[in-house]
Motif scaffolding. Structure first.
Motif, short mmCIF file in Angstrom:
data_model
loop_
_atom_site.label_atom_id
_atom_site.label_comp_id
_atom_site.label_asym_id
_atom_site.label_seq_id
_atom_site.Cartn_x
_atom_site.Cartn_y
_atom_site.Cartn_z
N VAL A 1 0.66 -1.26 0.00
CA VAL A 1 0.00 0.03 -0.06
C VAL A 1 0.74 1.52 0.10
CG1 VAL A 1 -1.79 -1.08 1.23
CG2 VAL A 1 0.02 0.18 2.69
N GLU A 2 0.39 2.37 -0.38
CA GLU A 2 1.21 3.50 -0.38
C GLU A 2 0.80 4.29 0.61
OE1 GLU A 2 -1.06 6.83 -3.13
OE2 GLU A 2 -0.80 4.91 -4.28
N ASN A 3 1.81 5.03 1.33
CA ASN A 3 1.61 5.83 2.51
C ASN A 3 0.80 7.25 2.51
OD1 ASN A 3 3.53 7.53 1.44
ND2 ASN A 3 5.07 6.49 2.82
N GLY A 4 0.86 7.65 1.15
CA GLY A 4 0.04 9.14 1.17
C GLY A 4 0.97 10.19 1.14
N CYS A 5 2.36 9.87 1.09
CA CYS A 5 3.15 10.84 1.08
C CYS A 5 4.47 10.80 0.17
CB CYS A 5 3.78 11.16 2.32
SG CYS A 5 4.92 10.09 3.00
N GLY A 6 5.15 12.13 -0.12
CA GLY A 6 6.42 11.92 -0.93
C GLY A 6 7.50 12.25 -0.27
N SER A 7 7.88 12.14 0.95
CA SER A 7 8.73 12.64 1.83
C SER A 7 9.43 11.30 2.46
CB SER A 7 8.25 13.45 2.73
OG SER A 7 9.28 13.88 3.74
N PRO A 8 11.02 11.77 3.05
CA PRO A 8 11.67 10.58 3.57
C PRO A 8 11.16 10.23 4.86
CG PRO A 8 13.29 12.44 2.58
CD PRO A 8 11.85 12.84 2.40
N CYS A 9 10.37 11.41 5.34
CA CYS A 9 9.56 11.09 6.83
C CYS A 9 8.15 11.00 6.56
CB CYS A 9 9.94 12.30 7.58
SG CYS A 9 11.57 12.94 7.96
N ILE A 10 7.32 10.63 7.69
CA ILE A 10 5.99 10.52 7.50
C ILE A 10 5.41 10.92 8.63
CG2 ILE A 10 5.86 8.12 8.56
CD1 ILE A 10 3.72 7.54 6.40
N ASP A 11 4.35 11.58 8.51
CA ASP A 11 3.44 12.34 9.44
C ASP A 11 2.06 11.25 9.44
OD1 ASP A 11 1.54 13.58 10.99
OD2 ASP A 11 2.00 15.61 10.35
N LEU A 12 1.96 10.64 10.57
CA LEU A 12 0.98 9.63 10.60
C LEU A 12 -0.25 10.18 11.03
CD1 LEU A 12 2.72 6.74 12.47
CD2 LEU A 12 2.13 6.88 10.32
N ARG A 13 -0.20 11.28 10.88
CA ARG A 13 -1.83 12.26 10.95
C ARG A 13 -2.26 12.28 9.72
NH1 ARG A 13 0.34 17.27 14.18
NH2 ARG A 13 1.72 17.28 12.44
N GLN A 14 -1.70 11.97 8.38
CA GLN A 14 -1.98 12.01 7.22
C GLN A 14 -1.36 11.09 6.36
OE1 GLN A 14 -0.63 16.06 6.84
NE2 GLN A 14 -2.51 16.87 6.28
N VAL A 15 -2.40 9.86 6.33
CA VAL A 15 -1.72 8.76 5.55
C VAL A 15 -3.10 8.40 4.60
CG1 VAL A 15 -0.64 7.57 7.47
CG2 VAL A 15 -2.98 7.09 7.48
N SER A 16 -2.74 7.50 3.60
CA SER A 16 -3.67 7.15 2.54
C SER A 16 -4.80 6.32 3.33
CB SER A 16 -2.93 6.33 1.65
OG SER A 16 -2.59 5.34 1.73
N SER A 17 -5.82 6.36 2.52
CA SER A 17 -7.19 5.61 2.85
C SER A 17 -6.63 3.88 3.04
CB SER A 17 -8.16 5.76 2.25
OG SER A 17 -8.00 5.81 0.80
N GLU A 18 -5.79 3.87 1.85
CA GLU A 18 -5.53 2.48 1.79
C GLU A 18 -4.68 1.92 2.95
OE1 GLU A 18 -4.13 2.03 -2.80
OE2 GLU A 18 -2.41 1.67 -1.42
N LEU A 19 -3.70 2.90 3.65
CA LEU A 19 -2.95 2.31 4.67
C LEU A 19 -3.92 2.25 5.89
CD1 LEU A 19 -0.63 1.89 6.46
CD2 LEU A 19 0.04 4.04 6.26
N ALA A 20 -4.71 3.39 6.04
CA ALA A 20 -5.82 3.25 7.21
C ALA A 20 -6.52 2.18 7.13
CB ALA A 20 -6.52 4.41 7.37
N ALA A 21 -7.00 1.42 6.22
CA ALA A 21 -7.77 0.42 6.04
C ALA A 21 -6.89 -0.74 6.40
CB ALA A 21 -8.40 0.32 4.50
N ALA A 22 -5.67 -0.97 5.95
CA ALA A 22 -4.81 -1.97 6.07
C ALA A 22 -4.54 -2.12 7.76
CB ALA A 22 -3.23 -2.06 5.40
N ALA A 23 -4.37 -0.80 8.42
CA ALA A 23 -4.01 -0.90 9.77
C ALA A 23 -5.29 -1.47 10.65
CB ALA A 23 -3.60 0.64 10.10
N LYS A 24 -6.45 -1.34 10.35
CA LYS A 24 -7.60 -1.74 11.17
C LYS A 24 -7.27 -3.02 11.65
CE LYS A 24 -10.61 1.79 9.23
NZ LYS A 24 -11.70 2.25 8.62
N ASP A 25 -6.72 -4.06 10.89
CA ASP A 25 -6.40 -5.54 11.42
C ASP A 25 -5.07 -5.75 11.63
OD1 ASP A 25 -9.39 -6.12 11.10
OD2 ASP A 25 -9.16 -6.51 9.06
N ALA A 26 -4.24 -4.76 11.73
CA ALA A 26 -2.78 -5.04 12.22
C ALA A 26 -2.65 -4.87 13.60
CB ALA A 26 -1.95 -4.01 11.67
#
Length: 902
Positions: free
Chosen positions: A818-843
């Protein structure tokens, strides 16, 4: 700012009309406006602010819209016209036809139908300013872009016949210039209530933009995060020619509770009489060089040389407190010409600002409110003005109240008028769905712009080169000189640093606001309200100077790599030079004014660099390097897998973690690592790194992780249901480090989701690149092949079953990307892709790998599930600051969920 008291409306007329507005209008709909499923909306996906973070005049980019114009709204005040229009724009992120995405959406239960019930478009919201006395320039601008001939509904791209268009307008000019609009453009004006627009625009911006509000005390800005659920009630003080004080209780629930005719018009009028200044901005500029103690009677003047400091402190006064504005003019035998215009301007400014602050405090006290927002023509982001108002509120409230200011305060009315369209498409947005971008000179952004529009990248580069030839330093976009016609270009007038730049450098800067309804808050954060992505605090001057220097020193190598990635053509060299100048200008601006782009963290700096590269059309500067390193790493993967399969479980698990840490050395964003590339091949460097993986590591929680994975004593292990692996770099990092770790989870029956960037950043791997990498690895591994097929990563992959020692293992767990929704070497987890958010629900496990995602950001992040943070530290200062260690030290941080998180 629009609404009552805006710009230079006659202050007496403001007060005379105020009685008509004392009663609140009919309530607006609630915070949610019903959307018709039969009508499409503006496509807000990927929408972001483009430009400098704090500026009051942003352009909003909605990249999924075409170039056709739909909406247009104006706020026409006494001195300024604020214009907001919508244009479509091609989607440069779109990948919806990708088979991987389709399979992932089906497996995660994430379909387009779940997200939207209407067709989607894309585009930008542009914010432009003109001086009202130059209204013909505004009309020319509207005509040149044919804004007046577009259907007012965003889903329509049809051109309207002349004489049939309708434009939403607020402000006094809606009445004054109605005939002119009809005559010049053939459109009718639909007049919108000023106060309604003012409040509607403020409500939207305060709820939708994370750092819309800020405080300003003693020249220090601090951005305030407003919880949308706790916004109301508040006091909105609109300071234009006069002052309107509005109590806002909710959507559509507001009342003008007070006001005064002593406001911006008073300051400008008296200032013009006393100083002969020709413009409001000229008067403000004078105040910055003034000394009000030459005219104002201070408390210290009354008490003379005697020491009354103890008594003064008891009543909260200091010797420098103003006892009487212009009080010294009574006793001194001087005429007007004997006083400096600068001193007069500052004294007048403080007199009016103090009174506005006190009246606002008294009204807040009257209604029991703690939150006061100030805006309007008088504020202008001017440091002395904001400091004076803030001091007054703080003084009279004994520190219990704060004066807050708004970044977009000049466009509240225009925003409200825009939202008065039946289907504006901006409802239901939340702060995590807006992303800010800061391009150098985005066309048609608001601000103090001189010169023609910058129509394309070539014009922008030519413009920069022209000023470079003149020997004039290009500085980052910030208002630097008195305004003329504004909003018609990308840069302000470049100037040598320290000359025309305002001494307080306080003007707010914003860029383009990208509205992205597909962004979500990462659901596994333990407490999203307390989450802060940045680990390093760049408000510390030493830290800030160090990291700005690091980025500056890395710039030549980055430019060379970017140019080489496109064949070293003359066009690429020209764009590379322009990128270097633009990014250097950003760094220089941040060195001078750290808060210029809002709350500054290291993640913001790294993201700014990537956005600047993309601005000059370097989409993937490390593409060829990544391909070369992927090929070299895939060649040795079979031997590594064979070695791993010959080990015991415990030895294999340790070797896997060592491999992740060792492979993380390959980072083109690190100067130390770039130097290593000149000392050996990728495989030689990897082996050297693995040989140095001696425990204990600087942060070493491996034993706790091993116990969780393998069990101990009577404690039996249980597999993870789903592991999210946030991958970092291409080449050895992902292929020899993270893929073998993913394979281990798969062979234990755990689902694995590889999380990668949506857009390229340095040599980081992207979600688009991972399927090919996995396909290459699957040729040598049945576990990866079966899992990849189940996860939709392989279609007709040619694999050789049995090439590794795992052919007898069985697994039914999928491997997904899944893509994380950003294009940076870092990640702000307040803003992630809906793909990632959906994948996280069962993680139940999050693995953050790499310096950017596990150290620069998220080192202190807490999760509802288990977390494993793995990284090699490739910067000496970061090692000292974060783990009290040295460069090339390793971090293996395992964090089980706490009882409260469970």
């Amino acid at each position: 700012m629009a609404g009552r008291g805006d710009d230079e409306h006659d202050p007496i007329l403001d007060e005379a009309k105020s009685s008509e507005r004392d009663m609140a209008p009919s309530a607006l709909p609630g915070t949610s406006i019903h959307r018709s499923g039969s009508r499409p909306q503006l496509d807000l996906s990927k929408a972001e602010i483009q430009g400098n973070f704090e500026e009051r005049d942003p352009t909003i980019l909605l990249p999924n819209q075409s170039d056709d114009i739909s909406h247009l709204a104006l706020d026409i005040g006494g001195s300024l016209i604020k214009l907001l229009y919508f244009s479509r724009h091609e989607d440069y992120y779109s990948n919806d036809g990708d088979k991987r995405k389709k399979t992932i959406k089906e497996r995660l239960g994430l379909s387009n139908g779940n997200l939207r019930s209407y067709p989607v478009l894309g585009g930008r919201l542009h914010f432009v300013k003109f001086e009202t006395h130059k209204i013909n320039e505004c009309l020319d601008f509207i005509h040149s872009k044919q804004l007046h001939r577009r259907d007012p509904y965003p889903w329509s791209s049809k051109t309207l016949p002349l004489g049939t268009g309708v434009i939403k307008v607020t402000g006094g000019g809606a009445y004054k210039f109605a005939d002119l609009f009809k005559e010049r453009l053939g459109v009718s004006i639909e007049k919108e209530d000023e106060m309604h627009c003012l409040v509607s625009g403020a409500n939207f911006l305060l709820k939708a933009i994370r750092h819309e509000a800020y405080t300003h005390m003693e020249a220090e800005k601090e951005f305030i995060q407003i919880d949308p659920n706790e916004l109301y009630p508040y006091l909105l003080v609109n300071v234009g020619s006069g002052v309107s004080i509005i109590k806002v209780d909710g959507e559509g629930k507001f009342e003008r509770v007070s006001g005064t005719n002593v406001g911006g018009g008073t300051y400008w009028g008296l200032g013009r009489l006393l100083t002969k200044c020709k413009s409001f901005d000229e008067l403000l500029e004078l105040s910055q060089k003034g000394d009000n103690s030459t005219i104002d009677m201070l408390v210290g003047d009354i008490y003379g040389g005697m020491d009354y400091s103890k008594s003064l402190k008891q009543i909260g006064l200091s010797a420098s407190t103003i006892a009487s504005s212009f009080g010294k003019a009574i006793s001194e035998n001087k005429e007007l010409e004997d006083y400096r215009p600068e001193d007069i301007s500052l004294s007048l400014l403080r007199m009016i600002s103090y009174n506005i602050g006190q009246i606002s405090y008294l009204n807040a006290l009257r209604f029991g409110l703690k939150r006061i927002f100030f805006g309007g023509f008088f504020i202008r982001g001017h440091a002395y003005t904001m400091d004076t108002i803030s001091f007054a509120v703080h003084f009279w409230s004994k520190g219990e109240m704060q004066a807050m200011f708004l970044r977009h305060e000049g466009f509240l009315g225009a925003m409200g008028a825009f939202m008065s369209y039946e289907k504006h498409g901006l409802d239901d947005l939340m702060s995590h769905q807006l992303v800010e971008r800061f391009p150098m000179g985005a066309p048609y952004t608001g601000g103090n712009i001189h010169g023609p529009p910058l129509g394309d990248l070539n014009e922008k580069i030519s413009w920069m080169e022209k000023f470079v030839r003149r020997g004039t330093e290009i500085t980052a976009p910030v208002p630097m000189t008195p305004s003329k016609t504004t909003g018609l270009g990308g840069f302000d007038v470049p100037s040598s640093r320290g000359s025309a730049l305002r001494s307080d450098a306080s003007a707010l800067n914003v860029g383009v606001l990208h509205l992205v309804p597909t962004l979500e808050v990462f659901p596994l954060l333990a407490d999203p309200k307390m989450y802060e992505p940045n680990t390093i605090d760049l408000s510390d001057q030493g830290e800030r100077e160090y990291w700005l220097k690091v980025l500056s020193e890395h710039l030549p190598d980055l430019v060379d790599t970017a140019v080489a990635s496109e064949g070293g053509t003359e066009d690429a060299k020209r764009r590379g030079d322009a990128f270097a100048r633009a990014f250097s200008a950003h760094l220089a601006r941040l060195m001078e004014e750290p808060a210029a782009y809002g709350k500054l963290g290291l993640a913001n700096l790294l993201e700014l660099r990537e956005e600047c590269l993309r601005e000059f059309q370097f989409v993937d500067a490390y593409r060829s390097i990544k391909l070369r390193e992927n090929e070299a790493s895939l060649a040795v993967l079979p031997d590594l897998l064979e070695e791993l399969d010959s080990m015991s479980e415990e030895a294999r698990l340790l070797t896997l973690i060592e491999g992740v840490l060792a492979a993380n050395i390959f980072d083109w964003g690190s100067r130390a690592c770039v130097d290593l590339y000149h000392k050996g091949t990728i495989i030689e460097i990897y082996r050297m790194s693995r040989n140095k993986m001696q425990r204990p590591w600087r942060v070493d929680d491996f034993d706790a992780f091993k116990e969780r994975m393998l069990g101990s004593g009577d404690k039996q292990p249980h597999r993870h249901k789903r592991a999210l692996l946030f991958v970092d770099n291409s080449g050895a990092d992902v292929i020899l480090g993270m893929l073998p770790l993913a394979r281990e989870f798969l062979r234990r029956g755990s689902e694995v989701v590889l999380v990668a960037n949506s857009l390229p950043a340095l040599n980081d791997v992207t979600a688009m690149e991972l399927p090919d990498i996995v396909a290459g690895a699957a040729k040598h591994c049945d576990i990866l092949r079966r899992a990849a097929e189940m996860g939709g990563l392989l279609v007709d992959a040619m694999v050789n079953p049995g090439d590794d020692g795992s052919k007898n293992d069985s697994t039914s767990a999928p491997l997904m990307v899944v893509e994380n929704g950003c294009g940076s070497p870092c990640i702000d987890l307040r803003q992630v892709s809906s793909e990632l958010a959906a994948a996280a629900k069962d993680a139940d496990l999050v693995v953050l790998e790499g310096m950017g995602r596990a150290l620069h950001t998220n080192f202190n992040a807490q999760f509802k599930c288990e977390a494993l943070k793995l990284a090699m530290v490739k910067n000496q200062r970061l090692a000292e600051k974060l783990i009290n260690g040295n460069i090339y030290d390793s971090v293996c941080r395992y964090e089980p969920p706490t009882l409260s998180q469970i």
